[in-house]
Design a protein around this motif. Structure first.
Motif, short mmCIF file in Angstrom:
data_model
loop_
_atom_site.label_atom_id
_atom_site.label_comp_id
_atom_site.label_asym_id
_atom_site.label_seq_id
_atom_site.Cartn_x
_atom_site.Cartn_y
_atom_site.Cartn_z
N GLY A 125 2.18 2.00 -3.47
CA GLY A 125 1.18 2.52 -4.39
C GLY A 125 0.70 3.91 -4.04
N LEU A 126 0.63 4.19 -2.74
CA LEU A 126 0.05 5.45 -2.28
C LEU A 126 1.11 6.49 -1.94
N THR A 146 0.37 10.23 -2.79
CA THR A 146 -1.02 10.67 -2.65
C THR A 146 -1.24 11.28 -1.27
N VAL A 183 -9.12 1.35 -2.23
CA VAL A 183 -8.41 0.11 -1.92
C VAL A 183 -9.43 -1.01 -1.79
N ASP A 188 -8.06 7.72 -3.88
CA ASP A 188 -7.61 6.33 -3.97
C ASP A 188 -8.62 5.39 -3.35
N PRO A 198 -3.83 -4.64 -2.96
CA PRO A 198 -2.55 -5.12 -2.44
C PRO A 198 -2.41 -6.62 -2.36
N GLY A 221 -9.75 -0.99 -12.11
CA GLY A 221 -8.81 0.09 -12.37
C GLY A 221 -9.28 1.00 -13.48
N SER A 242 -7.69 6.21 -8.43
CA SER A 242 -6.78 5.08 -8.58
C SER A 242 -7.30 3.93 -7.74
N CYS A 243 -7.18 2.71 -8.26
CA CYS A 243 -7.63 1.52 -7.54
C CYS A 243 -6.43 0.66 -7.17
N TRP A 244 -6.36 0.26 -5.91
CA TRP A 244 -5.24 -0.53 -5.42
C TRP A 244 -5.75 -1.83 -4.83
N LEU A 249 0.83 -1.20 0.00
CA LEU A 249 0.00 0.00 0.00
C LEU A 249 0.86 1.26 0.00
N SER A 291 -0.43 -7.95 -5.20
CA SER A 291 0.96 -7.52 -5.35
C SER A 291 1.94 -8.69 -5.21
#
Length: 221
Positions: free
Chosen positions: A15-16, A19, A126, A124, A185, A172, A181-183, A12, A188
């Motif tokens: 990615g963030l 932000t 998540v 964002d 994790p 996404g 933005s879509c995350w 996380l 990953s």
């Protein structure tokens, strides 16, 4: 497996990195989405929960999300999904023709986000999507890949080898349309590597998804 929380946080954080502090989490009240809340809070993020339900129906998932939001002192936004046939038909047609979704399961999993994403105020989003793939709790995995760590690794390779597994790519695209933005994790490499070589029993006993419960044992007490 006690580094799962660290790996979720690291995924996380990567990615963030650029932000702001405010993050949206799609909350079902289950351990997947709650683990992301805990990971984000460990990074000092301000988490707002979003959860959906059908119009006229208060599902067990939605009730669990509301209860979790109260327990962990989170603001939660309720998203009410339409149930009229005309709207549903139009939504399905759009997902098939515009987003290129072809399977019934993908349509069902993506559809609520058509209404959730436009309501998200944070930059964002998540999601806990793809967590199930690590633990082998699908019917296919239970029937054919549960026997050994090697067979479960084979299942994971096949599962995560699908470009849009758990509709992460599609989400996404939808998020980007609305400037978000879509995350995910759990998708990953940091997290995936942790599960390699782990057997089904090791991951799901004494309770399903035991490593998540262990990673945040204080919160899940």
């Amino acid at each position: 497996m006690n580094s799962l929380g660290d790996r979720l946080a690291a995924a996380l954080e990567a990615g963030l990195e650029d932000t702001g502090p405010d993050v949206a989490v799609m909350l079902s009240g289950g351990v997947d989405s709650l683990s992301l809340v805990f990971a984000l809070r460990s990074l000092g993020r301000n988490v707002k929960a979003y959860s959906f339900r059908l119009a006229g129906v208060e599902s067990s998932d939605f009730r669990a999300a509301v209860n979790a939001a109260k327990l962990f002192n989170m603001e939660i936004v309720e998203i009410v999904l339409p149930t009229d046939v005309e709207t549903l038909t139009s939504d399905v047609r759009m997902m098939v023709t515009t987003l290129g979704i072809s399977s019934k399961a993908a349509v069902e999993c993506t559809w609520p986000f058509l209404y959730a994403i436009p309501m998200i105020a944070e930059p964002d989003m998540v999601v806990g999507s793809a967590s199930d793939g690590h633990f082998g709790i699908s019917k296919q995995a239970m029937l054919h890949y549960r026997g050994s760590a090697e067979s479960l690794d084979e299942y994971r390779d096949k599962t995560f080898g699908k470009a849009d597994y758990a509709q992460v790519m599609t989400l996404g695209v939808l998020a980007a349309i609305h400037g978000l933005s879509c995350w995910a994790p759990y998708r990953s490499a940091r997290v995936r590597d942790l599960f390699r070589g782990r057997s089904w029993d090791e991951l799901n006993k004494p309770r399903q998804k035991q490593p998540i419960l262990d990673a945040y044992s204080g919160e899940f007490e």
